[in-house]
Write a protein that holds these residues in place. Structure first.
Motif, PDB file in Angstrom:
ATOM      1  N   UNK A 100       0.814  -1.217   0.000  1.00  0.00           N
ATOM      2  CA  UNK A 100       0.000   0.000   0.000  1.00  0.00           C
ATOM      3  C   UNK A 100       0.848   1.269   0.000  1.00  0.00           C
ATOM      4  N   UNK A 101       1.341   1.611  -1.153  1.00  0.00           N
ATOM      5  CA  UNK A 101       2.127   2.846  -1.289  1.00  0.00           C
ATOM      6  C   UNK A 101       1.256   3.959  -1.874  1.00  0.00           C
ATOM      7  N   UNK A 102      -0.040   3.871  -1.628  1.00  0.00           N
ATOM      8  CA  UNK A 102      -0.965   4.840  -2.200  1.00  0.00           C
ATOM      9  C   UNK A 102      -0.756   6.267  -1.736  1.00  0.00           C
ATOM     10  N   UNK A 103      -0.177   6.451  -0.548  1.00  0.00           N
ATOM     11  CA  UNK A 103       0.071   7.797  -0.025  1.00  0.00           C
ATOM     12  C   UNK A 103       1.513   8.238  -0.240  1.00  0.00           C
ATOM     13  N   UNK A 104       2.291   7.438  -0.940  1.00  0.00           N
ATOM     14  CA  UNK A 104       3.728   7.690  -1.061  1.00  0.00           C
ATOM     15  C   UNK A 104       4.027   9.043  -1.715  1.00  0.00           C
ATOM     16  N   UNK A 105       5.179   9.589  -1.330  1.00  0.00           N
ATOM     17  CA  UNK A 105       5.690  10.832  -1.908  1.00  0.00           C
ATOM     18  C   UNK A 105       7.017  10.532  -2.584  1.00  0.00           C
ATOM     19  N   UNK A 106       7.141  10.912  -3.837  1.00  0.00           N
ATOM     20  CA  UNK A 106       8.376  10.680  -4.574  1.00  0.00           C
ATOM     21  C   UNK A 106       9.281  11.899  -4.461  1.00  0.00           C
ATOM     22  N   UNK A 107      10.572  11.656  -4.312  1.00  0.00           N
ATOM     23  CA  UNK A 107      11.555  12.736  -4.251  1.00  0.00           C
ATOM     24  C   UNK A 107      12.355  12.766  -5.544  1.00  0.00           C
ATOM     25  N   UNK A 108      12.630  13.955  -6.024  1.00  0.00           N
ATOM     26  CA  UNK A 108      13.436  14.116  -7.228  1.00  0.00           C
ATOM     27  C   UNK A 108      14.907  13.859  -6.889  1.00  0.00           C
ATOM     28  N   UNK A 109      15.725  13.562  -7.874  1.00  0.00           N
ATOM     29  CA  UNK A 109      17.155  13.340  -7.623  1.00  0.00           C
ATOM     30  C   UNK A 109      17.775  14.536  -6.894  1.00  0.00           C
ATOM     31  N   UNK A 110      18.473  14.271  -5.811  1.00  0.00           N
ATOM     32  CA  UNK A 110      19.105  15.325  -5.036  1.00  0.00           C
ATOM     33  C   UNK A 110      18.186  16.006  -4.030  1.00  0.00           C
ATOM     34  N   UNK A 112      16.027  16.244  -0.718  1.00  0.00           N
ATOM     35  CA  UNK A 112      16.085  15.580   0.584  1.00  0.00           C
ATOM     36  C   UNK A 112      14.832  15.789   1.416  1.00  0.00           C
ATOM     37  N   UNK A 113      14.036  16.828   1.083  1.00  0.00           N
ATOM     38  CA  UNK A 113      12.820  17.055   1.849  1.00  0.00           C
ATOM     39  C   UNK A 113      11.747  17.655   0.941  1.00  0.00           C
ATOM     40  N   UNK A 114      10.534  17.674   1.455  1.00  0.00           N
ATOM     41  CA  UNK A 114       9.432  18.204   0.661  1.00  0.00           C
ATOM     42  C   UNK A 114       8.329  18.711   1.580  1.00  0.00           C
ATOM     43  N   UNK A 129       4.869  16.424  10.747  1.00  0.00           N
ATOM     44  CA  UNK A 129       3.644  16.622   9.980  1.00  0.00           C
ATOM     45  C   UNK A 129       2.756  17.666  10.650  1.00  0.00           C
ATOM     46  N   UNK A 130       2.691  17.623  11.995  1.00  0.00           N
ATOM     47  CA  UNK A 130       1.810  18.520  12.737  1.00  0.00           C
ATOM     48  C   UNK A 130       2.391  19.924  12.875  1.00  0.00           C
ATOM     49  N   UNK A 131       3.668  20.076  12.571  1.00  0.00           N
ATOM     50  CA  UNK A 131       4.325  21.367  12.785  1.00  0.00           C
ATOM     51  C   UNK A 131       4.590  22.110  11.486  1.00  0.00           C
ATOM     52  N   UNK A 132       3.994  21.604  10.390  1.00  0.00           N
ATOM     53  CA  UNK A 132       4.150  22.245   9.078  1.00  0.00           C
ATOM     54  C   UNK A 132       5.612  22.399   8.678  1.00  0.00           C
ATOM     55  N   UNK A 133       6.420  21.416   9.046  1.00  0.00           N
ATOM     56  CA  UNK A 133       7.829  21.417   8.684  1.00  0.00           C
ATOM     57  C   UNK A 133       8.039  20.561   7.443  1.00  0.00           C
ATOM     58  N   UNK A 134       9.139  20.773   6.717  1.00  0.00           N
ATOM     59  CA  UNK A 134       9.422  19.902   5.575  1.00  0.00           C
ATOM     60  C   UNK A 134       9.618  18.471   6.050  1.00  0.00           C
ATOM     61  N   UNK A 135       9.096  17.523   5.299  1.00  0.00           N
ATOM     62  CA  UNK A 135       9.208  16.123   5.698  1.00  0.00           C
ATOM     63  C   UNK A 135      10.315  15.445   4.904  1.00  0.00           C
ATOM     64  N   UNK A 136      10.942  14.496   5.525  1.00  0.00           N
ATOM     65  CA  UNK A 136      12.015  13.714   4.917  1.00  0.00           C
ATOM     66  C   UNK A 136      11.699  12.237   5.122  1.00  0.00           C
ATOM     67  N   UNK A 137      12.632  11.387   4.745  1.00  0.00           N
ATOM     68  CA  UNK A 137      12.449   9.946   4.947  1.00  0.00           C
ATOM     69  C   UNK A 137      12.320   9.606   6.432  1.00  0.00           C
TER      70      UNK A 137
END
Length: 230
Positions: A100-110, A112-114, A129-137
């Motif tokens: 179930x990778x239906x919610x997955x987020x893809x990262x572009x080459x290079x 590190x966060x989104x 997620x709750x602090x409106x910060x950039x998310x990473x792996x």
């Protein structure tokens, strides 16, 4: 779909094909995972049916290897965004696979966060997620930590049938850690010894941050926003 179709790892549920014929005919076809989710036996009230420590360790390692592949080894870096026991399935041989990778987020080459809207399931969602910060792996790593606690303790991360002190698994584990009572987390002396060795390790491990510190950070951030507005 192209990215998901290119992922090949023994600890990921393999996508065999899909159908997209209009909005009413969308179908994903995955490999058969006949044993279903570990939820079916980890939270069994009949303790004789609970998997052994070695079996649970195997599940945890399988999931960890799958996450490592998504984060570092596949062609496109993937943040799963919804790591939880319900999204882990097991084949006939007992090999655990992430699905179930239906919610997955893809990262572009290079990349590190989104920034993206909150995704995932209550109880497994990382604080950023709750602090409106950039998310990473790291959001997947946090979710895996909750899954790991569930596997070790054979209980759900949120159980309102327990006392207030024990209802939230992560909070209860931290209290046990602070009080030197990690033995409370498992049911037998043999398992206690193995869990203690795994958690303590052979090197010094920094004290984990208190779960309450995340809530304080959120409150402080919201307070700052209010001050900035007025």
């Amino acid at each position: 779909m192209r990215v998901i179709g290119k992922t090949h790892h023994k600890n990921l549920v393999k996508l065999l094909g899909y159908c997209q014929s209009g909005s009413n005919h969308q179908l994903l076809v995955y490999e058969d995972t006949s044993k279903g989710s570990p939820v079916n036996f980890l939270f069994n009230s009949d303790h004789q049916q609970i998997p052994s420590w070695d079996e649970r360790l195997k599940i945890a390692l399988n999931v960890a290897r799958g996450i490592l592949y998504l984060h570092e080894e596949c062609e496109t870096q993937i943040i799963h965004c919804d790591i939880k026991l319900q999204n882990i399935l097991m084949d006939d041989s007992g090999c655990a696979k992430i699905g179930d990778v239906g919610l997955a987020k893809l990262l572009k080459p290079g990349q590190t966060n989104t920034f993206t809207g909150i995704r995932g399931t209550r109880g497994y969602v990382a604080p950023e997620w709750h602090r409106n910060l950039p998310v990473t792996v790291k959001v997947d790593v946090y979710s895996f930590g909750i899954v790991l606690l569930e596997i070790v303790c054979c209980r759900r991360n949120l159980d309102m049938n327990r006392s207030e002190d024990e209802a939230v698994l992560a909070d209860w584990v931290y209290v046990c850690f602070e009080n030197g009572e990690l033995g409370k987390l498992v049911s037998s002396e043999d398992q206690q010894q193995k869990v203690m060795l795994m958690l303590e390790g052979t090197i010094d491990i920094p004290t984990p941050p208190s779960p309450s510190s995340f809530l304080s950070s959120i409150i402080n951030l919201d307070t700052k926003k209010c001050r900035d507005q007025y």
